[in-house]
Scaffold this active site. Structure first.
Site, short mmCIF file in Angstrom:
data_model
loop_
_atom_site.label_atom_id
_atom_site.label_comp_id
_atom_site.label_asym_id
_atom_site.label_seq_id
_atom_site.Cartn_x
_atom_site.Cartn_y
_atom_site.Cartn_z
N HIS A 234 -42.73 109.83 -32.92
CA HIS A 234 -42.97 108.90 -34.02
C HIS A 234 -41.89 109.10 -35.06
CE1 HIS A 234 -44.51 108.93 -38.26
NE2 HIS A 234 -44.73 107.67 -37.97
N GLY B 285 -52.76 93.35 -45.93
CA GLY B 285 -52.69 92.09 -45.22
C GLY B 285 -51.52 91.91 -44.29
N SER C 65 -40.66 101.54 -38.65
CA SER C 65 -41.69 102.37 -38.05
C SER C 65 -41.55 102.32 -36.54
CB SER C 65 -43.08 101.88 -38.46
OG SER C 65 -44.10 102.68 -37.88
N ASN D 265 -40.65 107.15 -39.01
CA ASN D 265 -40.61 106.04 -39.96
C ASN D 265 -39.88 106.48 -41.22
OD1 ASN D 265 -42.54 106.49 -42.39
ND2 ASN D 265 -43.79 107.09 -40.64
N THR D 266 -39.25 105.52 -41.86
CA THR D 266 -38.71 105.73 -43.20
C THR D 266 -38.98 104.47 -44.00
OG1 THR D 266 -36.49 104.97 -42.57
CG2 THR D 266 -36.90 107.33 -42.48
N ARG D 267 -39.13 104.60 -45.31
CA ARG D 267 -39.53 103.45 -46.11
C ARG D 267 -39.12 103.64 -47.57
NH1 ARG D 267 -43.51 106.69 -44.58
NH2 ARG D 267 -44.72 107.77 -46.18
N HIS E 37 -44.43 105.88 -26.49
CA HIS E 37 -45.29 106.52 -25.50
C HIS E 37 -44.56 106.42 -24.16
CE1 HIS E 37 -48.61 106.90 -28.29
NE2 HIS E 37 -48.44 105.63 -28.63
N HIS F 299 -60.81 117.11 -37.75
CA HIS F 299 -62.01 117.13 -36.91
C HIS F 299 -61.75 117.77 -35.55
CE1 HIS F 299 -60.27 113.21 -35.60
NE2 HIS F 299 -60.77 113.54 -34.43
N HIS G 15 -36.32 120.23 -33.90
CA HIS G 15 -36.32 120.78 -35.26
C HIS G 15 -34.91 121.17 -35.73
CE1 HIS G 15 -40.59 121.01 -36.39
NE2 HIS G 15 -40.82 121.10 -35.08
#
Length: 297
Positions: free
Chosen positions: A133, A280, A119, A135-137, A123, A197, A167
């Site tokens: 940003h 956790g 991850s 991430n891969t998982r 900034h 929001h 892109h």
């Protein structure tokens, strides 16, 4: 039927580690090479590396990883590149069990899990350089496995050429896996990185996937690797182009306000943040994505 997939897990975990090493080295080179333009007279930043651990209720080994953070650099105001491999019983803390296991088939009967990934959130010092940003998982339970991740660009000052390059590079890496894949993952990113929001997107998009299980582990792992391989060629040229650009107080104001938008999304909606805290994992590593400074108007 339980399928342990030990060799596949080891290969995935090793890949995330190698990608982390490549990205950290590339980012340190960007710091060292920045010799003209704003902030070039500052000291080059270096990554601070620390081990992270996942808390287990009974004190047994539950995995962990590495948190690599560079702060107050010439190019990066704050960037974190984390890897982890964690395992155990999903939702072993009673108050979090239902939330953590929600929607995962078979977890009521056998709640073991294993997860590994990388991850990254950057900034930037210069407001003209976009935040980013990635991430891969891989996630495993005795009942299923899947891959997820992607990357998205988050400029406070938008440049159409930068968006197109980001892109186009991702598309080039995804097209060998199927012509319909890039449009699908781009649309998924547009939906996922939307802030309800605020009624707007977090940035200018990218690619995103979750729960990827085509039934062919090798093919899905290859796709996940190419998502990771696309990151540096998609992002580094933008840094090299924009880091020399002049900036003023108005640019900084726009950057801080946009960072507030980024923080809102990650604290309210991001699945990775919720999962990490519910299971956790080290809270500092989970919240690494938050910017060092932000502003709300």
């Amino acid at each position: 039927m339980s399928v342990e997939m030990q060799s596949e897990k080891e290969r995935a975990s090793a890949w995330f580690k190698s990608l982390r090493d490549e990205i950290v080295a590339a980012f340190e080179r960007l710091e060292e090479d920045h010799s003209e333009g704003p902030f070039a007279d500052m000291d080059a930043g270096e990554f601070e590396v620390s081990e992270t651990t996942r808390a287990s209720q009974d004190g047994s080994d539950a995995g962990g990883g590495l948190m690599s953070v560079l702060r107050e650099g010439r190019v990066f105001e704050k960037v974190g590149v984390n890897i982890s491999t964690v395992y155990g019983t999903l939702g072993e803390r009673a108050q979090n069990a239902m939330a953590a296991r929600k929607g995962i088939p078979g977890m009521k009967d056998d709640p073991r899990f294993w997860a590994s990934g990388i991850s990254l959130v950057a900034h930037m010092r210069n407001p003209h350089v976009p935040a980013v940003h990635m991430n891969t998982r891989m996630f495993w339970t005795p009942h299923a496995w899947w891959f997820g991740g992607g990357s998205d660009l988050n400029p406070c000052l938008e440049y159409d050429a930068d968006t197109a390059h980001f892109h186009d590079t991702q598309k080039a890496h995804l097209d060998p896996h199927g012509a319909d894949l890039y449009p699908s993952l781009k649309a998924w990113a547009d939906e996922y990185f939307f802030i309800p929001h605020r009624g707007r997107a977090r940035g200018v998009g990218g690619i995103f996937m979750d729960d990827r299980n085509s039934g062919n582990w090798e093919a899905d792992f290859a796709l996940t690797q190419d998502i990771g391989r696309a990151f540096l060629p998609a992002f580094v040229p933008l840094v090299e182009k924009r880091r020399v650009q002049g900036c003023d107080a108005a640019d900084r104001e726009a950057q801080l306000v946009h960072r507030g938008l980024y923080a809102e999304y990650n604290l309210v909606y991001d699945r990775g943040t919720k999962f990490g805290l519910e299971t956790g994992h080290d809270a500092n590593a989970v919240l690494m994505s938050l910017p060092p400074l932000a502003k709300w108007v």
